[in-house]
Each structure stands twice: as C-alpha cells, then as structure tokens.
Write a protein that holds these residues in place. Structure first.
Motif, PDB file in Angstrom:
ATOM      1  N   ASN A  72       0.824  -1.208   0.000  1.00  0.00           N
ATOM      2  CA  ASN A  72       0.000   0.000   0.000  1.00  0.00           C
ATOM      3  C   ASN A  72       0.861   1.262   0.000  1.00  0.00           C
ATOM      4  OD1 ASN A  72      -2.323  -1.505  -0.076  1.00  0.00           O
ATOM      5  ND2 ASN A  72      -2.783  -1.294   2.098  1.00  0.00           N
ATOM      6  N   ILE A  73       2.001   1.222   0.672  1.00  0.00           N
ATOM      7  CA  ILE A  73       2.926   2.364   0.670  1.00  0.00           C
ATOM      8  C   ILE A  73       3.467   2.584  -0.739  1.00  0.00           C
ATOM      9  CG2 ILE A  73       5.209   3.136   1.464  1.00  0.00           C
ATOM     10  CD1 ILE A  73       4.507   1.824   4.188  1.00  0.00           C
ATOM     11  N   GLU A  74       3.794   1.482  -1.437  1.00  0.00           N
ATOM     12  CA  GLU A  74       4.284   1.594  -2.816  1.00  0.00           C
ATOM     13  C   GLU A  74       3.238   2.253  -3.710  1.00  0.00           C
ATOM     14  OE1 GLU A  74       5.274  -2.347  -4.059  1.00  0.00           O
ATOM     15  OE2 GLU A  74       7.146  -2.382  -2.927  1.00  0.00           O
ATOM     16  N   VAL A  75       1.983   1.829  -3.584  1.00  0.00           N
ATOM     17  CA  VAL A  75       0.912   2.396  -4.404  1.00  0.00           C
ATOM     18  C   VAL A  75       0.729   3.871  -4.068  1.00  0.00           C
ATOM     19  CG1 VAL A  75      -1.560   2.306  -4.918  1.00  0.00           C
ATOM     20  CG2 VAL A  75      -0.250   0.187  -4.755  1.00  0.00           C
ATOM     21  N   SER A  76       0.785   4.216  -2.792  1.00  0.00           N
ATOM     22  CA  SER A  76       0.644   5.620  -2.384  1.00  0.00           C
ATOM     23  C   SER A  76       1.779   6.466  -2.951  1.00  0.00           C
ATOM     24  CB  SER A  76       0.621   5.733  -0.859  1.00  0.00           C
ATOM     25  OG  SER A  76      -0.520   5.096  -0.352  1.00  0.00           O
ATOM     26  N   TYR A  77       3.003   5.936  -2.908  1.00  0.00           N
ATOM     27  CA  TYR A  77       4.147   6.668  -3.462  1.00  0.00           C
ATOM     28  C   TYR A  77       3.963   6.867  -4.966  1.00  0.00           C
ATOM     29  CZ  TYR A  77       8.789   7.935  -4.953  1.00  0.00           C
ATOM     30  OH  TYR A  77       9.842   8.593  -5.527  1.00  0.00           O
ATOM     31  N   LEU A  78       3.522   5.827  -5.632  1.00  0.00           N
ATOM     32  CA  LEU A  78       3.299   5.904  -7.073  1.00  0.00           C
ATOM     33  C   LEU A  78       2.221   6.937  -7.399  1.00  0.00           C
ATOM     34  CD1 LEU A  78       4.180   4.763  -9.757  1.00  0.00           C
ATOM     35  CD2 LEU A  78       2.622   2.862  -9.414  1.00  0.00           C
ATOM     36  N   LEU A  79       1.175   6.992  -6.594  1.00  0.00           N
ATOM     37  CA  LEU A  79       0.131   8.007  -6.769  1.00  0.00           C
ATOM     38  C   LEU A  79       0.726   9.411  -6.698  1.00  0.00           C
ATOM     39  CD1 LEU A  79      -2.903   6.735  -4.679  1.00  0.00           C
ATOM     40  CD2 LEU A  79      -2.994   7.559  -7.019  1.00  0.00           C
ATOM     41  N   GLN A  80       1.572   9.644  -5.701  1.00  0.00           N
ATOM     42  CA  GLN A  80       2.192  10.964  -5.539  1.00  0.00           C
ATOM     43  C   GLN A  80       3.055  11.317  -6.744  1.00  0.00           C
ATOM     44  OE1 GLN A  80       4.433  10.630  -1.936  1.00  0.00           O
ATOM     45  NE2 GLN A  80       2.627  10.652  -0.611  1.00  0.00           N
ATOM     46  N   ARG A  81       3.867  10.367  -7.201  1.00  0.00           N
ATOM     47  CA  ARG A  81       4.759  10.641  -8.329  1.00  0.00           C
ATOM     48  C   ARG A  81       3.979  10.859  -9.623  1.00  0.00           C
ATOM     49  NH1 ARG A  81      10.394  11.090  -7.680  1.00  0.00           N
ATOM     50  NH2 ARG A  81      10.045  12.036  -9.714  1.00  0.00           N
ATOM     51  N   MET A  82       2.935  10.078  -9.823  1.00  0.00           N
ATOM     52  CA  MET A  82       2.122  10.247 -11.031  1.00  0.00           C
ATOM     53  C   MET A  82       1.461  11.619 -11.044  1.00  0.00           C
ATOM     54  SD  MET A  82       2.179   7.751 -13.224  1.00  0.00           S
ATOM     55  CE  MET A  82       0.668   7.923 -14.136  1.00  0.00           C
ATOM     56  N   GLU A  83       0.977  12.042  -9.886  1.00  0.00           N
ATOM     57  CA  GLU A  83       0.296  13.334  -9.813  1.00  0.00           C
ATOM     58  C   GLU A  83       1.269  14.485 -10.056  1.00  0.00           C
ATOM     59  OE1 GLU A  83      -3.536  14.856  -7.537  1.00  0.00           O
ATOM     60  OE2 GLU A  83      -2.046  13.911  -6.262  1.00  0.00           O
ATOM     61  N   ALA A  84       2.508  14.335  -9.593  1.00  0.00           N
ATOM     62  CA  ALA A  84       3.504  15.397  -9.740  1.00  0.00           C
ATOM     63  C   ALA A  84       4.208  15.353 -11.096  1.00  0.00           C
ATOM     64  CB  ALA A  84       4.543  15.282  -8.622  1.00  0.00           C
ATOM     65  N   TYR A  85       4.106  14.238 -11.810  1.00  0.00           N
ATOM     66  CA  TYR A  85       4.825  14.077 -13.075  1.00  0.00           C
ATOM     67  C   TYR A  85       4.280  15.036 -14.126  1.00  0.00           C
ATOM     68  CZ  TYR A  85       6.877  11.781 -17.158  1.00  0.00           C
ATOM     69  OH  TYR A  85       7.573  11.503 -18.313  1.00  0.00           O
ATOM     70  N   SER A  86       5.172  15.827 -14.716  1.00  0.00           N
ATOM     71  CA  SER A  86       4.737  16.836 -15.685  1.00  0.00           C
ATOM     72  C   SER A  86       4.702  16.305 -17.116  1.00  0.00           C
ATOM     73  CB  SER A  86       5.669  18.053 -15.615  1.00  0.00           C
ATOM     74  OG  SER A  86       6.996  17.661 -15.919  1.00  0.00           O
ATOM     75  N   GLY A  87       5.211  15.106 -17.317  1.00  0.00           N
ATOM     76  CA  GLY A  87       5.240  14.532 -18.657  1.00  0.00           C
ATOM     77  C   GLY A  87       4.020  13.673 -18.938  1.00  0.00           C
ATOM     78  N   LEU A  88       4.132  12.904 -20.002  1.00  0.00           N
ATOM     79  CA  LEU A  88       3.050  12.034 -20.438  1.00  0.00           C
ATOM     80  C   LEU A  88       3.353  10.608 -20.000  1.00  0.00           C
ATOM     81  CD1 LEU A  88       0.473  11.586 -22.137  1.00  0.00           C
ATOM     82  CD2 LEU A  88       1.943  11.408 -24.146  1.00  0.00           C
ATOM     83  N   ALA A  89       2.399   9.997 -19.313  1.00  0.00           N
ATOM     84  CA  ALA A  89       2.520   8.596 -18.910  1.00  0.00           C
ATOM     85  C   ALA A  89       1.332   7.842 -19.492  1.00  0.00           C
ATOM     86  CB  ALA A  89       2.542   8.460 -17.396  1.00  0.00           C
ATOM     87  N   ILE A  90       1.622   6.686 -20.065  1.00  0.00           N
ATOM     88  CA  ILE A  90       0.583   5.844 -20.654  1.00  0.00           C
ATOM     89  C   ILE A  90       0.524   4.553 -19.857  1.00  0.00           C
ATOM     90  CG2 ILE A  90      -0.134   4.578 -22.711  1.00  0.00           C
ATOM     91  CD1 ILE A  90       1.376   6.696 -24.370  1.00  0.00           C
ATOM     92  N   LEU A  91      -0.676   4.207 -19.430  1.00  0.00           N
ATOM     93  CA  LEU A  91      -0.895   2.969 -18.695  1.00  0.00           C
ATOM     94  C   LEU A  91      -1.769   2.068 -19.552  1.00  0.00           C
ATOM     95  CD1 LEU A  91      -0.402   5.278 -16.567  1.00  0.00           C
ATOM     96  CD2 LEU A  91      -1.677   3.885 -14.978  1.00  0.00           C
TER      97      LEU A  91
END
Length: 200
Positions: A72-91
């Motif tokens: 759950n900590i990993e998912v939370s960290y990933l949420l934070q990084r995705m939200e702050a990421y200024s580029g384009l991410a494709i899932l």
C-alpha cells in the motif's frame, strides 16, 4: 502499438517500464526504482509506458500484515509521483477494474480499444507488413476472420515472418495459420475451423 504511434507523432522517446525490474521484494527498493524512473523521465522529456499497469497500479488492500502495508505504501508513493509528473505517462491494462480508484481519478484520458471488427481487422492486416516484406497469396479478408485484437495480429504476423524466413520462403497463409495456432495457444483459446477455412 498506439503508444509507439503517439511517441512517433510527438517526436518523443518512449520508455517502456519493465515492472519486473522496478518492483522489489526489499522494503524501499521499489520506491527508489520509481524515483529514478520518474526523475530520468522528467529530465529527458520522454513518454513513460506502463504496460500491464494493473500489476503495479492495482487496488490497495486491507492491511493484514507487513507485506500488505508495504504494498500500500508503494501504491501511495506511485500516486504521488504520477500526480507530480509533468510529462506524459501511458498505462495499459486489460483489467481496468483492477486499477486503484485513486489512480482512475488522476487519469486525464481513458481510451478503450475494442476488438476490431472484420473491416478494421482486414485494414490492420493490410498494413501489418512493410512493403519490402516478401509475401505470397495473403488474403486479408480471410485473415480478418481471426477473433483477436490488433496486438495479437502483430504477433501472428511477426511469428509468421519468422517461420517463412526459416523456410526461406515468402510469408504465406500456411505460415500465418501456424503462427495463429501458436498465438491462440498463448491466449488459451481454440482456433476454430471457421476462422481458418479456405486459408490453404
């Protein structure tokens, strides 16, 4: 395939994230790996591609032990990084319902790629081989009867090309039939007589 087209059109590099190299059983290592990826992507101005994203962007679970808490900590960290990421991410995923709802709220666009109909499938088959590829007697309308997604069509076409090259022959329907059988085995579904009737 769509991510590659998008990267080409935007003239950006595409970084395909290998989740097996990112996720670690050691506490804190996954976050370090993710930090390196996001930092490098922001510095380089690239598109991040998380294929089979449900493996890492999955729903957080009820905490029953330290493994659940760490996940759950990993998912939370990933949420934070995705939200702050200024580029384009494709899932990409075939299991949209398995994604954490918090991720779904942060995703700006959701594009669904349904299975192609017969006409769309035939068009994919028309374009799957470069003009220089030696082919003989390919019938895109017969190939379009295969009940598979565009990515599977690409796999079948590539495997058929390898089979043809091994036999020092142009790509023929017999190579595509064998490649289709192999792909259907991977998909754990039967290749029906109706789909391949009249191929050879």
């Amino acid at each position: 395939m769509a991510a590659e087209v998008l990267a080409h059109e935007l003239r950006l590099d595409l970084y395909h994230i290998d989740l097996s190299a990112v996720v670690s059983k050691y506490i804190g290592e996954t976050e370090k790996n993710l930090r390196r990826i996001f930092d490098a992507a922001e510095a380089g101005g690239v598109i991040l591609l998380f294929d089979e994203a449900d493996a890492i962007f999955g729903k957080r679970s009820e905490v029953k032990d330290s493994h659940d808490r760490h996940a759950n900590i990993e998912v939370s960290y990933l949420l934070q990084r995705m939200e702050a990421y200024s580029g384009l991410a494709i899932l990409t995923t075939n299991l949209k319902n398995a994604l954490d709802t918090a991720f779904m709220r942060r995703i700006r666009f959701i594009v669904q790629f349904p299975f192609p109909n017969a006409a769309q499938s035939a068009e994919i088959w028309r374009r799957v081989y470069p003009a220089a590829t030696p082919t003989d007697g390919l019938d895109v309308n017969k190939l379009a009867r295969l009940n598979v997604a565009g990515g599977n069509i690409r796999n079948i076409a590539l495997n058929a090309a390898f089979l043809a090259a091994e036999a020092s022959e142009p790509v023929r329907m017999c190579h595509l039939r064998q490649a289709a059988r192999n792909e259907y085995l991977k998909l754990e579904k039967p290749l029906t007589e109706m789909e391949t009737q009249g191929w050879i």
